[in-house]
Design a protein around this motif. Structure first.
Motif, PDB file in Angstrom:
ATOM      1  N   PHE A 132       0.806  -1.327   0.224  1.00 52.06           N
ATOM      2  CA  PHE A 132       0.204   0.061  -0.119  1.00 52.06           C
ATOM      3  C   PHE A 132       0.843   1.330  -0.151  1.00 52.06           C
ATOM      4  O   PHE A 132       0.295   2.393   0.030  1.00 52.06           O
ATOM      5  CB  PHE A 132      -0.994  -0.305   1.238  1.00 52.06           C
ATOM      6  CG  PHE A 132      -1.977  -1.042   1.230  1.00 52.06           C
ATOM      7  CD1 PHE A 132      -2.923  -0.752   0.362  1.00 52.06           C
ATOM      8  CD2 PHE A 132      -1.625  -2.245   2.024  1.00 52.06           C
ATOM      9  CE1 PHE A 132      -3.986  -1.927   0.004  1.00 52.06           C
ATOM     10  CE2 PHE A 132      -3.010  -3.041   1.838  1.00 52.06           C
ATOM     11  CZ  PHE A 132      -3.938  -3.162   1.003  1.00 52.06           C
ATOM     12  N   SER A 133       2.129   1.158   0.162  1.00 52.32           N
ATOM     13  CA  SER A 133       2.930   2.273   0.128  1.00 52.32           C
ATOM     14  C   SER A 133       2.685   3.318  -1.004  1.00 52.32           C
ATOM     15  O   SER A 133       2.780   4.560  -0.820  1.00 52.32           O
ATOM     16  CB  SER A 133       4.408   1.931   0.072  1.00 52.32           C
ATOM     17  OG  SER A 133       4.846   1.308   1.328  1.00 52.32           O
ATOM     18  N   ASP A 134       2.481   2.751  -2.202  1.00 50.02           N
ATOM     19  CA  ASP A 134       2.560   3.658  -3.298  1.00 50.02           C
ATOM     20  C   ASP A 134       0.893   4.545  -3.195  1.00 50.02           C
ATOM     21  O   ASP A 134       0.927   5.502  -3.687  1.00 50.02           O
ATOM     22  CB  ASP A 134       2.519   2.903  -4.734  1.00 50.02           C
ATOM     23  CG  ASP A 134       3.019   4.092  -5.718  1.00 50.02           C
ATOM     24  OD1 ASP A 134       4.093   4.431  -5.582  1.00 50.02           O
ATOM     25  OD2 ASP A 134       2.214   3.931  -6.733  1.00 50.02           O
ATOM     26  N   ILE A 135       0.108   3.594  -2.822  1.00 48.32           N
ATOM     27  CA  ILE A 135      -1.321   4.399  -2.657  1.00 48.32           C
ATOM     28  C   ILE A 135      -1.301   5.593  -1.536  1.00 48.32           C
ATOM     29  O   ILE A 135      -1.676   6.681  -1.702  1.00 48.32           O
ATOM     30  CB  ILE A 135      -2.392   3.225  -2.091  1.00 48.32           C
ATOM     31  CG1 ILE A 135      -2.550   2.458  -3.320  1.00 48.32           C
ATOM     32  CG2 ILE A 135      -3.474   4.191  -1.782  1.00 48.32           C
ATOM     33  CD1 ILE A 135      -3.475   1.169  -2.762  1.00 48.32           C
ATOM     34  N   PHE A 136      -0.418   5.265  -0.454  1.00 49.68           N
ATOM     35  CA  PHE A 136      -0.511   6.126   0.540  1.00 49.68           C
ATOM     36  C   PHE A 136       0.633   7.393   0.221  1.00 49.68           C
ATOM     37  O   PHE A 136       0.508   8.509   0.419  1.00 49.68           O
ATOM     38  CB  PHE A 136       0.127   5.532   1.994  1.00 49.68           C
ATOM     39  CG  PHE A 136      -0.808   4.704   2.634  1.00 49.68           C
ATOM     40  CD1 PHE A 136      -1.947   5.102   2.782  1.00 49.68           C
ATOM     41  CD2 PHE A 136      -0.347   3.602   2.997  1.00 49.68           C
ATOM     42  CE1 PHE A 136      -3.022   4.380   3.667  1.00 49.68           C
ATOM     43  CE2 PHE A 136      -1.026   2.552   3.778  1.00 49.68           C
ATOM     44  CZ  PHE A 136      -2.492   3.209   3.926  1.00 49.68           C
ATOM     45  N   ILE A 173      -4.739  -4.874  11.267  1.00 49.41           N
ATOM     46  CA  ILE A 173      -4.755  -4.563  12.613  1.00 49.41           C
ATOM     47  C   ILE A 173      -3.227  -3.936  12.849  1.00 49.41           C
ATOM     48  O   ILE A 173      -2.238  -4.391  12.364  1.00 49.41           O
ATOM     49  CB  ILE A 173      -4.947  -5.648  13.230  1.00 49.41           C
ATOM     50  CG1 ILE A 173      -6.304  -6.266  13.107  1.00 49.41           C
ATOM     51  CG2 ILE A 173      -4.892  -5.731  14.723  1.00 49.41           C
ATOM     52  CD1 ILE A 173      -6.760  -7.893  13.608  1.00 49.41           C
ATOM     53  N   GLY A 174      -3.353  -3.080  13.899  1.00 46.69           N
ATOM     54  CA  GLY A 174      -1.979  -2.399  13.899  1.00 46.69           C
ATOM     55  C   GLY A 174      -1.939  -1.393  15.357  1.00 46.69           C
ATOM     56  O   GLY A 174      -3.139  -1.259  15.700  1.00 46.69           O
ATOM     57  N   SER A 175      -1.100  -0.563  15.337  1.00 42.91           N
ATOM     58  CA  SER A 175      -1.149   0.273  16.680  1.00 42.91           C
ATOM     59  C   SER A 175      -0.053   1.292  16.557  1.00 42.91           C
ATOM     60  O   SER A 175       0.854   1.354  15.602  1.00 42.91           O
ATOM     61  CB  SER A 175      -1.149  -0.513  18.018  1.00 42.91           C
ATOM     62  OG  SER A 175       0.192  -0.990  18.038  1.00 42.91           O
ATOM     63  N   GLU A 181       1.111   2.101  12.572  1.00 44.42           N
ATOM     64  CA  GLU A 181       1.355   1.220  11.417  1.00 44.42           C
ATOM     65  C   GLU A 181       0.374  -0.029  11.694  1.00 44.42           C
ATOM     66  O   GLU A 181       0.073  -0.372  12.665  1.00 44.42           O
ATOM     67  CB  GLU A 181       2.621   0.615  11.186  1.00 44.42           C
ATOM     68  CG  GLU A 181       2.925  -0.053   9.988  1.00 44.42           C
ATOM     69  CD  GLU A 181       4.380  -0.302   9.823  1.00 44.42           C
ATOM     70  OE1 GLU A 181       4.593   0.203   8.546  1.00 44.42           O
ATOM     71  OE2 GLU A 181       5.050  -0.800  10.317  1.00 44.42           O
ATOM     72  N   ALA A 182      -0.218  -0.525  10.503  1.00 46.90           N
ATOM     73  CA  ALA A 182      -0.909  -1.618  10.474  1.00 46.90           C
ATOM     74  C   ALA A 182      -0.614  -2.704   9.660  1.00 46.90           C
ATOM     75  O   ALA A 182       0.085  -2.286   8.754  1.00 46.90           O
ATOM     76  CB  ALA A 182      -2.555  -1.331  10.205  1.00 46.90           C
ATOM     77  N   SER A 183      -0.990  -4.107   9.881  1.00 51.11           N
ATOM     78  CA  SER A 183      -0.532  -5.088   9.060  1.00 51.11           C
ATOM     79  C   SER A 183      -1.224  -4.962   7.721  1.00 51.11           C
ATOM     80  O   SER A 183      -2.596  -4.630   7.697  1.00 51.11           O
ATOM     81  CB  SER A 183      -0.937  -6.421   9.614  1.00 51.11           C
ATOM     82  OG  SER A 183      -0.783  -7.542   8.699  1.00 51.11           O
TER      83      SER A 183
END
Length: 196
Positions: A54-58, A94-96, A87-89
């Protein structure tokens, strides 16, 4: 026959992977690092362009120059360098808010940079607020809802920590994510809080 099937499967896998992957040529070129890592102080910012799915989307939602996909707050403890970030998986969502070593945070990054907060007092307060969210194990904000700090996404963690440190709304949401106002990385980097 087995050899032919293996070849076909390998070719199909390569095609599938190339369709899902973002070509390196579509990424912005690696920039120069503004400050050396050894000059970072707790409360400064660390940005990266990651290699996750998802890095490119963000990155495309980060603002004008679309250089980064993720932002965190530098934290030094016991002579070691860390980054506090939300950060989330990519598989579960799910993340925190978590803390990773600086080297782990930058591992597999296509690009990264460091940013100094101008004011020493504000910097220390940013670090303190980010540390509080870490201690609370604040969940990742999958709804991208900035009306509460009970859940946070990466740029929201930084914006909220700065706003609380300064006692006012230095950062205001400037774009829409999922129909709501949201914080962009570029807005944080160009708000006047940082040394340039």
């Amino acid at each position: 026959m087995t050899r032919v099937l293996n070849t076909i499967c390998c070719c199909a896998l390569c095609v599938m992977m190339s369709c899902c992957a973002v070509p390196f040529g579509d990424r912005p070129p690696r920039g120069t690092v503004s400050f050396p890592a050894d000059s970072l102080r707790s409360g400064d910012f660390v940005c990266r362009l990651g290699d996750g799915f998802f890095s490119d989307i963000f990155r495309k939602y980060s603002g004008g120059d679309e250089r980064f996909s993720h932002i965190g707050i530098f934290h030094e403890e016991g002579g070691r360098s860390f980054v506090i970030h939300a950060e989330a998986s990519e598989l579960t969502g799910i993340g925190s808010v978590r803390m990773d070593s600086l080297s782990d945070f930058l591992d597999h990054a296509y690009d990264y940079d460091f940013y100094h907060v101008k004011n020493d007092t504000i910097r220390a307060r940013i670090d303190s607020f980010a540390s509080c969210y870490l201690k609370r194990n604040t969940p990742f904000d999958m709804a991208f809802d900035i009306t509460s700090d009970s859940t946070l996404y990466c740029s929201e963690l930084v914006a909220v920590s700065v706003n609380r440190a300064m006692g006012d709304s230095c950062y205001v949401p400037t774009h829409v994510i999922l129909g709501k106002g949201g914080y962009r990385i570029d807005d944080i980097l160009h708000s006047g809080v940082l040394e340039w």
